[in-house]
Write a protein that holds these residues in place. Sequence first.
Motif, PDB file in Angstrom:
ATOM      1  N   GLY A 234       0.792  -1.225   0.000  1.00 37.10           N
ATOM      2  CA  GLY A 234       0.000   0.000   0.000  1.00 37.10           C
ATOM      3  C   GLY A 234       0.824   1.275   0.000  1.00 37.10           C
ATOM      4  O   GLY A 234       0.270   2.370  -0.105  1.00 37.10           O
ATOM      5  N   TRP A 235       2.156   1.153   0.106  1.00 36.89           N
ATOM      6  CA  TRP A 235       3.033   2.320   0.060  1.00 36.89           C
ATOM      7  C   TRP A 235       3.546   2.492  -1.364  1.00 36.89           C
ATOM      8  O   TRP A 235       3.762   1.513  -2.076  1.00 36.89           O
ATOM      9  N   ASP A 236       3.751   3.730  -1.798  1.00 37.58           N
ATOM     10  CA  ASP A 236       4.090   4.005  -3.190  1.00 37.58           C
ATOM     11  C   ASP A 236       5.586   3.987  -3.470  1.00 37.58           C
ATOM     12  O   ASP A 236       6.034   3.393  -4.452  1.00 37.58           O
ATOM     13  N   ILE A 237       6.362   4.672  -2.643  1.00 38.75           N
ATOM     14  CA  ILE A 237       7.793   4.867  -2.891  1.00 38.75           C
ATOM     15  C   ILE A 237       8.567   4.656  -1.594  1.00 38.75           C
ATOM     16  O   ILE A 237       8.163   5.160  -0.541  1.00 38.75           O
TER      17      ILE A 237
ATOM     18  N   ALA B 113       5.989  -6.026  -2.783  1.00 38.23           N
ATOM     19  CA  ALA B 113       4.717  -5.525  -2.231  1.00 38.23           C
ATOM     20  C   ALA B 113       4.126  -4.404  -3.074  1.00 38.23           C
ATOM     21  O   ALA B 113       3.061  -3.869  -2.744  1.00 38.23           O
ATOM     22  N   GLY B 114       4.819  -4.019  -4.158  1.00 33.76           N
ATOM     23  CA  GLY B 114       4.306  -2.980  -5.043  1.00 33.76           C
ATOM     24  C   GLY B 114       4.823  -1.590  -4.766  1.00 33.76           C
ATOM     25  O   GLY B 114       4.376  -0.617  -5.377  1.00 33.76           O
ATOM     26  N   CYS B 115       5.779  -1.471  -3.854  1.00 38.91           N
ATOM     27  CA  CYS B 115       6.369  -0.179  -3.502  1.00 38.91           C
ATOM     28  C   CYS B 115       7.654  -0.006  -4.315  1.00 38.91           C
ATOM     29  O   CYS B 115       8.538  -0.864  -4.278  1.00 38.91           O
ATOM     30  N   VAL B 116       7.766   1.087  -5.073  1.00 39.07           N
ATOM     31  CA  VAL B 116       8.954   1.314  -5.892  1.00 39.07           C
ATOM     32  C   VAL B 116      10.118   1.739  -4.999  1.00 39.07           C
ATOM     33  O   VAL B 116      10.004   2.700  -4.230  1.00 39.07           O
ATOM     34  N   VAL B 117      11.211   1.016  -5.096  1.00 36.59           N
ATOM     35  CA  VAL B 117      12.395   1.270  -4.273  1.00 36.59           C
ATOM     36  C   VAL B 117      13.373   2.172  -5.027  1.00 36.59           C
ATOM     37  O   VAL B 117      13.702   1.909  -6.185  1.00 36.59           O
TER      38      VAL B 117
ATOM     39  N   LYS C 179      12.152  -4.637 -12.072  1.00 32.66           N
ATOM     40  CA  LYS C 179      12.332  -5.138 -10.705  1.00 32.66           C
ATOM     41  C   LYS C 179      11.668  -4.259  -9.652  1.00 32.66           C
ATOM     42  O   LYS C 179      11.764  -4.550  -8.462  1.00 32.66           O
ATOM     43  N   ASN C 180      11.027  -3.160 -10.108  1.00 32.49           N
ATOM     44  CA  ASN C 180      10.431  -2.195  -9.179  1.00 32.49           C
ATOM     45  C   ASN C 180      11.495  -1.505  -8.322  1.00 32.49           C
ATOM     46  O   ASN C 180      11.225  -1.096  -7.190  1.00 32.49           O
ATOM     47  N   ILE C 181      12.701  -1.396  -8.888  1.00 30.92           N
ATOM     48  CA  ILE C 181      13.834  -0.792  -8.176  1.00 30.92           C
ATOM     49  C   ILE C 181      14.562   0.171  -9.106  1.00 30.92           C
ATOM     50  O   ILE C 181      14.741  -0.108 -10.294  1.00 30.92           O
TER      51      ILE C 181
END
Length: 340
Positions: A64-67, A87-91, A122-124
């Motif tokens: 539920g967190w974005d960044i 979890a869907g949060c972009v790192v 990789k959402n990173i």
Amino acid sequence: MGYRVVVVGATGNVGREMLNILAEREFPVDEIAALASRRSQGTEVSFGDQTLKTKDLAQFDFAGWDIALFAVGSEATKEHAPRAAKAGCVVIDNSSLYRYDPDVPLVVPEVNADAVMGYTKKNIIANPNCSTAQMVVALKPLHDRARIKRVVVATYQSVSGAGKEGMDELWDQTKSIYNPVTDVPAAKFTKQIAFNVIPHIDVFMEDGSTKEEWKMVAETKKIIDKSIKVHATCVRVPVFVGHSEAVNVEFEDFLDEEEAREILREAPGIMVVDKREDGGYVTPVECVGDFATFVSRIRQDPTIDNGLSFWCVSDNLRKGAALNAVQIAEVLGQRALKKG
């Protein structure tokens, strides 16, 4: 509508700067969480007018967190960044862990903002090394005009690049020199740092370079152009905050120093202070707390064809780390995570 933002490593030098810069630049935050290790849980940190209590990173749920802005070492990042990304949060990671991963973009927004969109693999997104970040901001507009063949750089890097322990060691050793009753041997650094310079940052590699020097080579190639040749000598100096660099560039085409000066004046993130008089340049003490990368001493190099030299200074805790991470978050918000 804003974003739900996490700052990981919020009690460290870079983490605190991230919080400061998010507030200063009025990043659209709906909710913010400050995370740290369990031993620092409950420590209070500032975010604008707010006081936040840090939460335990190991127990935090990123759903539920974005960044998430990561400002912790590679070991903690290796454990928790993939968990956040899954979890869907972009790192946006400040460690060196993902910088050389071909599936992770390495971004300096003034230089290669379009690369941000590669985060989906990789959402990173990786933040470059502090010494690289300021240099490539200055190199890119010059490269666009005359194409860079080769860069030779000597860095003069402050102790804050080694964290709080490095700053403490410089402070304690400096006091001990004026008070010989106490002795503060080298611990964080390989030799005395007070009133000294140390041509050694990070571990030595087989070719005689240090890993810090290798990082500048690899990262410049990844961020700007893989064909650029880079040779670096990285030196730790007794300065608390602010990295300086003496940069020598060889171009494919001739670039007059006056034109280079004008190009840099117009370039994003650059401030040119270049007067040929006493004090007509910027030193690390003067750049602390500023967002810009300062360029001075621009001049032709008569020893090679198409050569140019300049002096480059920046706050390493800002542009070299925290500011660049927040700028990446801004680009990410504008191009990918649009809300409202």
